[in-house]
Design a protein around this motif. Structure first.
Motif, PDB file in Angstrom:
ATOM      1  N   HIS A   1      36.084  45.209  48.654  1.00 32.19           N
ATOM      2  CA  HIS A   1      34.979  44.401  49.648  1.00 32.19           C
ATOM      3  C   HIS A   1      36.351  43.538  50.483  1.00 32.19           C
ATOM      4  CE1 HIS A   1      35.016  41.499  45.918  1.00 32.19           C
ATOM      5  NE2 HIS A   1      36.255  41.189  46.980  1.00 32.19           N
ATOM      6  N   HIS A   2      37.266  43.894  49.896  1.00 30.47           N
ATOM      7  CA  HIS A   2      38.230  43.305  51.329  1.00 30.47           C
ATOM      8  C   HIS A   2      38.726  44.214  51.944  1.00 30.47           C
ATOM      9  CE1 HIS A   2      40.331  40.477  47.608  1.00 30.47           C
ATOM     10  NE2 HIS A   2      39.337  41.290  47.416  1.00 30.47           N
TER      11      HIS A   2
ATOM     12  N   HIS B   1      41.843  43.244  43.261  1.00 29.06           N
ATOM     13  CA  HIS B   1      40.584  42.981  42.717  1.00 29.06           C
ATOM     14  C   HIS B   1      40.257  42.294  41.807  1.00 29.06           C
ATOM     15  CE1 HIS B   1      37.226  40.264  43.432  1.00 29.06           C
ATOM     16  NE2 HIS B   1      36.633  41.061  42.520  1.00 29.06           N
TER      17      HIS B   1
HETATM   18 CU   LIG Z   1      38.032  41.033  45.784  1.00 37.13          CU
END
Ligand SMILES: [Cu+2]
Ligand code: HEA
Ligand code: HEA
Ligand code: CUA
Lengths: 96, 345, 573, 224
Positions: free
Chosen positions: C316-317, C267
Motif C-alpha cells: 500500500h506504499h 510495513h
Molecule cells: Cu504501511
C-alpha cells in the motif's frame, strides 16, 4: 537427554536417497523437457530438503516449537513470494 | 488589515477536475465515518474517566471479563465499514486507472529537476502544461533518471514517472485557470524546485495556443526542416555545439564579428541562412554553409521562401531547452504504451 | 451465569527493603559494560535511545525551523536544499531505526519481560549484551557517515536514486543500518525463546500479561522481516558499488523490486513500532482502572493477528509506483483487514475503563493520549489505504501527519506511559507527579498543534520532503513549527525531572500502584536475580477486581475463551 | 566429564532446559535465514518470470558438472555432520572429532571447487562488469543475462559466506570436542551448529536447480 537418537544406519539410507536424487535431477537437465526443468528441479530439491530436515536435522522428533519456527519461516517466505508475484504476474493485465 | 489581506490561507484545495469530485466525495465519506467513530471513542473514554474516576484508595471494582457479543459487534461492524471504504476507494481508483481512448495524448518526461512535456503534434513545454477545459487528457509518463511523481493537487491526479517504462493516467479539467504542478516523489537536491503549472484554457484559447506551434503550423513544419536539414547537428541546445544556440534568439541584439550590433529579426535570420558569411556572430567560426538553393523540396512542392518562413517561425518559437536533441532521446512511442506496460524488454 | 473464584486480589505483602539490588550489586564501568543482567542492559539501552531521540529531535527542530518560511528563492532559508534533504533523512533514520524500533522492546521489554514471566533472565543473556554492542556499532558507523556529510536518500532509499543519482555517503549508512538490524534480530530471538521456555510454573500462555503477548508478536515480526530489509539494503550497496543492475532499468532491472523488498520489512516494522506500545497501554489501563482487561483473548490474539496480517499489506506504499492495478486492489483490501485487530484493541481498552476506578496519574494520562492519537492516526491510515484517495494524498504531508500521529502521538506517548509507570520499579524512586501531569498536558497540546495542520497541508497538496514550498502553505507551516517548539518543552521536561528524581524522588515501595503483575511482587529496585524464590502463578494477569463475581455486560455470554483459559489451564509450561 | 555447573547458566533449571533453549534459538535463527535467502529467491523469481528465455539460456552455460560434484560433496558433509551429532550423543569422542574434521574438510573442498568454477566463468566471459561479452548472446538480451548472472554471484556468494562461517564454527567444535567438552549429557553446541550446517546444505539443494538446471544442458558442454 529425553531426546530420541537416530541411528547411523538411517543416516546412511537417507544419504543414499539424496545422492540418487542428485543424479536424477542433474540427469533431467540433459533432456528436452522445457519448463519441466524448473518444476522438476524444484520438486526434487524440495524432497531432498525435507529429507535433510526430517532426519539430519532431527525435525521428525523435534519439539512442536521448532516445527512452528520453521513453519513460520516457510509460510512467510510464501507470503513474500506470492504477494510480490501478484504484482509482477499481473503487470500486463489491461483494464480495457 | 492589509497585513492580513496579504496572508494567503486556504483550508481546502481547489477542485478542478472530474477526478477531484470523485476523490473529494470519498474523502468526505471517510471523514464523516471516522469522525463519528473517533468522537464515539473519545467521548466514551472521557465519560468513563470522569464518571468512574477514583474516589478513594479502596474503590471496589467488578470483575468484568468481556462479552463475546460485544467483541463480535466491534469486530464485524468495523470490518463491514472497512469493506465499504475499500470498495469505494477501489471504484474511484479504477476510474482513474482506466484510461479513456478518446483523449488528447500528452507525453511527459521527468528529469532531475524539470518536467518536459511533449504534445503529440510536436509542441514541447517545460514545467508547463496547456490543456483545454472539459476534454479528457491522457498522460503517458516516463523518467530519464530517477523516479519522479507528477502531481496536480487541484486535479487530485498523481502518478510516479518510473525510468525505463511508461505509466499512464488521465484527467478532465473542469475549470480554467492556472494550477500547481508538483513533483511528489523525492528525486534529489531540487525535488522541491521541480514544480510548474498547468494552464487550463477555454477550447478556443487552447486552439489559439496550439496554432502558435501546432500541427501544420509553420513553426512545427520548420522544426521538421530544422531536423531534416541537419541544422541541429551544429545548433545543439547546449554549449558543446559548434554553433550558437538559437534558443530565445528572436528579437535579441546580436554582436557581430565586425562590431556591428543587429537585431535578430526575420530578415537577419533569413540572411543568416542564405548567406551566413555576411553576418558572422562574434566568437564563432564562419563554418556555416549557405543554404541558398538547398532549401526547396520539389517533391513536397515546397519553395525556398516557404521553407525559410517555416524555419523562422520555428526559431521564433524556440524557447529555453527546447532544441531537439539530435537523436530525439524520448520520442513518443509508436505502439500504444499501454500494451508495452510490462517491464521493458 | 456468574462464577465465584476463590481468590480475591490482595495487596502483596511488601518484602523488607533489600540490601542488594541490581544497581548496587556491583560498581564501576566494567560492571556495566560487561553485564549480562537484562536489567542493566535495559538501562544501557535507555541511555542510548534517549540520546538518539534528542539527536533525532534536534534534526526535527531544524526541519521545522527551516519550514517557517517558503524559501522559494534559491539560497534563502535556514538550510540549503541539500542540507534539508540530509536533515530529514537523518531524522527519519535515527528516529525509526535507532529510536522507535528498539525503544520499548529493548528498554522496557528487556527490563520487564523476564520479570513479568517470573524468570531470572532472558534465555541468552550474552546475546542480549551483544545486541547492545551491535546497536552501538551500527549507530557509530551511521553517525560517522552522517558527520561526514550524511546521505540524502530519505529513509526509504528508493532506487535508482540511491544507487545511481545520489552523491552522498549512502553505502556507509546502509552498512550501519544493516548492523543495527542485527541488534533487533538478537533481541527478538531472545524474546521468542524466553517466552516459550522460561515462564514460571503455572504461567500458561493465557495468563501472560498482554505486554508479553505484544512483545512476542513484535519479536515474530522482527525475526521474519528484518532479514529481508538486510538483504534489500545489501543489494542497494552492491548495486551502488559494482553496478550489477538488479534495480537498474537501464540494465533490465526493476526499481519496484527494491520497493517490494523494502516495504516487506518496513510495513511490518511499523507494527514493530506500535505493538509494544499497545502492550504498555494494556498494562497501564488495567492497573489504573483497577480492572481486568476487557476481552483478554481478543486483545492477545489481536496482537498475533496484527503480526500476521501486517505482512500482507506492504505494497500500500506503492499504489502509485507503477505496480499493477490488480496488485493495488489486493493490497488495498488487505490493508483494511489489518485495521480490524487495531479496532478490537481500541474498543477493548475503552470498555476496560467501564465501571473501573480510574486513577488519573501520569501514566494513565499518557496512555489515554495514546488511545486518542493512535485512533486518529490509524483512522487516517484508512484514508491512505483507499487507493482512490491515496492518489491524491500519497507523498504529501497527509502521510507525514498520519505516521507522526501513530509513531509520536502513539508509540512515544505509550513509551512515556510505560516509563512513568515502571520508573519506580526501575529506579526505586517516584517521579514528581505534578510535573508528570504537566508534561503529559504539554506534549498533548504541542503534538496536536504540530501535526493537525499537516493533515490540512497534505490535503491541500503540499508534497513531503520539500525544502521549499509555495507561499499559500506558509500559515499552516508556521502553526506546525510553533507546535513543535511546545512539543520540545514537553519532551525536555521529563528528562529533567526523571533525572532529578533519581536523587531526590520519594522512595518507592515494591508496588506503589497496587498492580498485580509479577514484576511488582519483588522489591524496587529488584534484586539481581529478580525474585528471591521463583514465583508460582495461579491466576490471570489482571485480577484487580475486589469481588470474585463475574459481571456480564453487553447482554451476551461472558467471553468464554478467556474464562476457560483462566480457570482450566493451571498446568506449568 | 565436563563439570555440570560450568556449562549450566544460572538462569536455567537444568541442562535439558538449556539444551532445549539452544535448539529453539537456532531454529528461530534458521527461520530468519530462510527469509535472508528468501529475499533473493523472490527477486530471482520476479525476473525469472519476466525474462524466462534469457535466464534459461544463461543457466545452461553454467558448469553443471562442478555443481553436481559440489552437491555430492556438500551432501556428504551433511552426512558426516549428522554422524558427529550421533557420536556426541553416544559419547564417542574420537569419532566426533574425526567426523567434525571431515565435515570441515568437505566444506573446504566445496569452496575450492567453487573457486575453480568462478575462475572458469571468468574465462568464459560470464562475469558482468569484469569479463562479459555481450556479443556472445545472440538470441537473448544480454542485459537480462547479466541480471541472471548477478543473481548467480550474489546467491552463491552469500551461500559461500555462510559456509565459510560454518567451517570456522565446525573447526572450533572439533577443538572443543578434542578437549573433551562434550558429553552425552552436554552436546548442545554440536547439535545446534549441526542444524546450521544442514540448513546451509539445504540452501544449496535449492540453488542447484534454480541456477544450474532451469535450462537444457548438452552432454558436449561437459568437456569430459
Ligand atoms: Cu504501511
Ligand atoms: C507505527 C507506525 C504505523 C502504524 C501502526 C500504521 C498503521 C496503518 N497505516 Fe501507516 N504509515 C506509517 C506508519 C504506521 N502506519 C509510516 C511511517 C508511513 C509512511 C512511510 C513513508 O513513506 O515514509 C505510513 C504510510 C501508510 C500508507 C502509505 C501512504 C502513502 O505513502 O501513500 C498507508 C496506505 O495504506 C498506510 C495505512 C495504514 C493503515 C491502514 C494502518 C492501520 O494499521 C491502522 C489501524 C488503526 C485504526 C483504524 C484505528 C483504530 C480503529 C478504530 C478506533 C476503529 C473504529 C474506526 C472505524 C470503524 C472507522 N500507512
Ligand atoms: C519515531 C519516529 C519519529 C519521531 C519521534 C518524529 C518526531 C518529529 N518529527 Fe518526524 N519523521 C519521521 C519519524 C519521526 N519523527 C520519519 C520516518 C520521517 C520521514 C523521513 C523521510 O521522509 O525520509 C519524518 C519526517 C518529518 C517531517 C517531514 C520532512 C519532510 O518530508 O520534508 C517533519 C516536518 O515537520 C517532521 C517533524 C517532526 C517533529 C516536529 C517531531 C517531534 O515530535 C520531535 C519532538 C522532539 C524534539 C523537538 C526534541 C526536543 C529536544 C530538543 C529541542 C533539544 C535539541 C538539542 C539540541 C539542539 C542540542 N518529521
Ligand atoms: Cu522530481 Cu521530485
Amino acid at each position: 537427554m529425553a531426546e530420541r537418537i537416530i541411528p547411523p544406519s538411517t543416516y546412511y539410507r537417507v544419504f543414499a536417497v539424496l545422492i540418487a536424487l542428485t543424479f536424477l535431477t542433474v540427469g533431467l537437465s540433459f533432456l528436452p523437457i522445457g519448463v519441466w526443468h524448473t518444476v522438476g528441479g524444484l520438486f526434487i530439491g524440495a524432497v531432498k530438503a525435507v529429507l535433510v530436515a526430517l532426519f539430519f536435522m532431527h525435525l521428525i522428533h523435534g519439539s512442536k516449537a521448532s516445527w512452528v519456527m520453521i513453519g513460520a519461516g516457510l509460510f512467510w517466505l510464501g507470503i513474500l513470494m506470492v504477494l510480490t508475484l501478484t504484482d509482477y504476474l499481473t503487470r500486463h493485465w489491461l483494464l480495457y | 488589515m492589509p497585513v492580513f489581506a496579504q496572508i494567503q490561507f486556504q483550508l481546502f484545495p481547489e477542485r478542478a477536475s472530474t477526478t477531484a469530485e470523485r476523490v473529494d466525495a470519498l474523502f468526505f465519506f471517510l471523514t464523516a465515518v471516522t469522525g463519528v467513530m473517533g468522537l464515539l471513542v473519545t467521548t466514551l473514554i472521557i465519560y468513563f474517566a470522569v464518571k468512574y474516576r477514583r474516589r478513594s484508595e479502596h474503590d471496589r471494582t467488578p470483575r468484568i471479563l468481556g462479552s463475546l457479543r460485544l467483541e463480535l459487534i466491534w469486530t464485524i461492524g468495523p470490518f463491514i465499514i472497512f469493506l465499504i471504504m475499500f470498495v469505494w476507494g477501489a471504484s474511484v481508483y479504477l476510474a482513474i486507472a482506466q484510461t479513456p481512448d478518446d483523449a488528447i495524448e500528452i507525453y511527459v518526461v521527468g528529469k532531475q529537476w524539470m518536467w518536459k512535456v511533449q504534445h503529440l503534434d510536436g509542441q514541447r513545454e517545460i514545467n508547463e502544461l496547456h490543456v483545454p477545459v472539459g476534454r479528457r487528457v491522457k498522460l503517458t509518463l516516463t523518467s530519464e533518471d530517477v523516479i519522479h511523481s507528477f502531481f496536480v493537487p487541484a486535479f487530485r491526479t498523481k502518478i510516479d514517472a518510473v525510468p525505463g517504462r511508461y505509466v499512464q493516467t488521465w484527467f478532465e479539467a473542469t475549470k480554467t485557470g492556472r494550477f500547481h504542478l508538483f513533483c511528489a516523489e523525492y528525486c534529489g537536491t531540487y525535488h522541491s524546485g521541480m514544480i510548474g503549472s498547468v494552464h487550463v484554457l477555454e477550447e478556443e484559447e487552447y486552439h489559439a495556443w496550439l496554432d502558435r506551434r501546432a500541427e501544420g503550423s509553420p513553426a512545427l513544419e520548420g522544426r521538421k526542416l530544422f531536423l531534416k536539414l541537419q541544422c541541429v547537428s551544429c545548433h545543439t541546445g547546449d554549449a558543446q555545439g559548434r554553433a550558437p544556440s538559437l534558443e530565445g534568439l528572436f528579437g535579441r541584439t546580436v554582436v557581430l564579428q565586425d562590431g556591428r550590433r543587429v537585431t535578430a529579426d526575420a530578415s537577419y535570420i533569413r540572411r543568416s541562412i542564405l548567406r551566413p558569411q555576411a553576418d558572422v556572430v562574434a566568437g564563432w567560426q564562419p563554418i556555416m554553409p549557405s543554404y541558398d538553393r538547398l532549401l526547396a523540396d520539389e517533391k513536397e512542392g515546397l519553395g525556398q521562401e516557404e521553407a525559410i518562413i517555416r524555419l523562422i517561425a520555428y526559431i521564433r518559437s524556440l524557447d529555453r531547452d527546447q532544441t531537439p536533441v539530435r537523436t530525439e532521446d524520448f520520442p513518443p512511442p509508436e505502439v500504444n504504451p499501454a500494451t508495452s506496460d510490462k517491464m521493458t524488454r | 451465569m456468574s462464577t465465584v473464584l476463590e481468590h480475591v486480589p490482595q495487596a502483596v505483602p511488601p518484602p523488607a527493603q533489600p540490601q542488594v539490588h541490581y544497581l548496587n550489586v556491583a560498581f564501576g564501568v566494567r560492571s556495566w559494560l560487561l553485564t549480562t543482567d537484562h536489567k542493566r542492559i535495559a538501562l544501557l539501552y535507555l541511555v542510548s535511545v534517549t540520546l538518539m531521540f534528542f539527536i533525532g529531535g534536534a534534526a526535527a527542530t531544524l526541519i521545522r525551523l527551516h519550514l517557517m518560511t517558503p524559501n522559494q528563492a534559491p539560497g534563502s532559508g535556514l538550510l540549503t536544499a541539500d542540507n534539508y534533504n540530509r536533515m530529514f533523512t537523518m531524522h527519519g533514520l535515527i528516529m525509526i531505526f535507532f529510536f522507535l524500533v528498539p525503544v520499548i522492546p529493548a528498554v522496557l521489554g528487556n527490563f520487564f519481560l523476564p520479570m513479568m514471566i517470573g524468570a531470572r533472565d532472558l534465555a541468552f543473556p550474552r546475546l542480549n549484551l551483544l545486541s547492545w554492542y551491535v546497536y552501538v556499532s551500527g549507530a557509530v558507523i551511521t553517525f560517522w557517515a552522517m558527520l561526514r556529510g550524511g546521505t540524502d536518500t530519505g529513509w526509504t532509499f528508493y532506487t535508482p536514486f540511491s544507487t545511481k543519482a545520489s552523491h552522498s555517503l549512502v553505502v556507509p549508512v546502509l552498512i550501519g543500518l544493516t548492523i543495527a538490524g542485527f541488534s533487533s534480530l538478537f533481541t527478538g530471538l531472545n524474546f521468542v525463546v524466553t517466552v516459550h521456555l522460561m515462564r514460571a510454573p503455572g504461567l500458561t500462555w493465557f495468563r501472560l500479561p498482554l505486554f508479553v503477548w505484544s512483545l512476542y508478536a513484535t519479536s515474530v515480526i522482527i525475526l521474519l522481516a528484518t532479514p529481508v530489509l538486510a538483504m534489500a539494503l545489501v543489494l542497494v550497496a552492491v548495486e551502488r558499488l559494482w553496478g550489477v543492475g538488479i534495480f537498474d532499468p537501464a540494465l533490465g532491472g526493476d526499481p519496484l523490486l527494491f520497493q517490494h523488498l523494502f516495504w516487506f520489512y518496513s510495513h511490518p516494522a511499523v507494527y514493530i513500532m506500535v505493538l509494544p506500545g499497545m502492550g504498555v497501554v494494556s498494562e497501564v489501563i488495567t492497573c489504573f482502572a483497577r480492572k481486568n482487561i476487557f476481552g483478554y483473548t481478543f486483545v492477545a490474539f489481536a496482537s498475533i493477528g496484527i503480526a500476521v496480517l501486517g505482512f500482507l499489506v506492504w505494497a500500500h506504499h506503492m499504489f502509485l509506483a507503477g505496480m499493477s492495478v490488480y496488485a493495488s486492489l489486493v493490497f488495498s483490501a488487505l490493508s483494511y483487514f489489518v485495521a480490524v485487530p487495531s479496532a478490537i484493541k481500541v474498543f477493548n481498552w475503552t470498555a476496560t475503563l467501564y465501571k473501573g476506578s480510574v486513577w488519573l496519574q501520569t501514566p494513565l494520562l499518557f496512555a489515554l493520549g495514546f488511545i486518542g492519537l493512535f485512533t486518529i492516526g490509524g483512522m487516517t491510515g484508512l484514508f491512505l489505504a483507499a487507493v482512490g484517495l491515496d492518489v491524491h494524498v500519497h507523498d504529501t504531508y497527509f502521510v507525514v501527519a498520519h505516521f507522526h500521529f501513530i509513531m509520536v502521538g502513539g508509540t512515544v506517548m505509550a513509551y512515556m506511559a510505560g516509563l512513568h509507570y515502571w520508573w519506580p520499579k526501575m529506579s526505586g524512586r517516584m517521579y514528581p507527579e505534578g510535573w508528570g501531569k504537566l508534561a503529559a498536558l504539554i506534549v498533548f497540546v504541542g503534538f496536536i498543534l504540530t501535526f493537525l495542520p499537516q493533515f490540512v497541508l497534505g490535503y491541500l497538496g503540499m508534497p513531503r520532503r520539500y525544502a521549499s514550498y509555495v507561499p499559500e502553505f506558509q500559515v499552516l507551516n508556521v502553526m506546525s513549527s510553533a507546535g513543535a517548539s511546545i512539543l520540545a518543552v514537553g519532551y525536555v521536561l521529563p528528562l529533567v525531572y526523571l533525572i532529578w528524581s533519581l536523587g531526590y524522588g520519594k522512595k518507592a515501595g515494591p508496588n506503589p500502584w497496587g498492580a498485580t503483575g509479577l514484576e511488582w511482587q519483588t522489591p524496587s529496585p529488584p534484586p539481581p536475580e529478580n525474585f528471591a524464590v521463583t514465583p508460582v502463578v495461579d491466576r490471570g494477569p489482571y485480577e484487580y477486581a475486589s469481588s470474585g463475581e463475574i459481571e456480564v455486560i453487553g447482554g451476551g455470554v461472558p467471553e468464554q475463551a478467556a474464562q476457560a483459559a483462566v480457570q482450566e489451564e493451571s498446568h506449568g509450561r | 566429564m565436563a563439570d555440570k555447573s560450568a556449562v549450566l547458566w544460572h538462569h536455567f533449571d537444568d541442562l535439558s532446559h538449556q539444551h532445549e533453549a539452544n535448539a529453539l534459538g537456532m531454529w528461530a535463527f534458521l527461520a530468519t535465514e530462510v527469509l535472508v535467502f528468501g529475499a533473493l529467491f523472490t527477486g530471482y523469481a520476479a525476473y525469472r518470470f519476466s525474462y524466462a528465455e534469457a535466464f534459461e539460456e544463461a543457466s545452461s552455460r553454467l558448469n553443471v558438472l562442478i555443481a553436481a560434484v559440489n552437491t555430492v560433496v556438500l551432501l556428504t558433509s551433511s552426512l558426516t555432520m549428522a554422524l558427529s551429532v550421533w557420536a556426541a550423543q553416544v559419547g564417542r569422542r574420537r569419532m566426533l572429532v574425526w567426523c567434525l574434521l571431515l565435515t570441515a574438510l568437505l566444506g573446504t573442498a566445496f569452496l575450492v571447487f567453487k573457486v575453480v568454477e568462478y575462475n572458469e566463468d571468468y574465462r568464459e566471459q560470464l562475469v558482468p562488469g569484469l569479463a562479459f561479452d555481450p556479443g556472445k548472446w545472440k538470441d537473448t538480451n544480454p542485459a537480462h543475462v547479466q541480471l541472471f548472472l548477478a543473481f548467480y554471484y550474489i546467491m552463491t556468494g552469500l551461500h559461500a559466506v555462510h559456509l565459510t562461517v560454518g567451517i570456522g564454527i565446525v573447526l572450533f567444535l572439533a577443538l572443543m570436542a578434542w578437549r573433551g567438552a562434550y558429553t552425552p549429557a552436554y552436546y548442545a553446541p554440536v547439535e545446534m551448529w549441526g542444524l546450521y550446517w544442514h540448513f546451509v546444505d539445504i540452501v544449496w539443494i535449492f540453488l542447484l536447480p534454480l541456477l544450474y538446471l532451469i535450462g537444457r544442458h548438452e552432454l558436449s558442454d561437459l568437456h569430459l
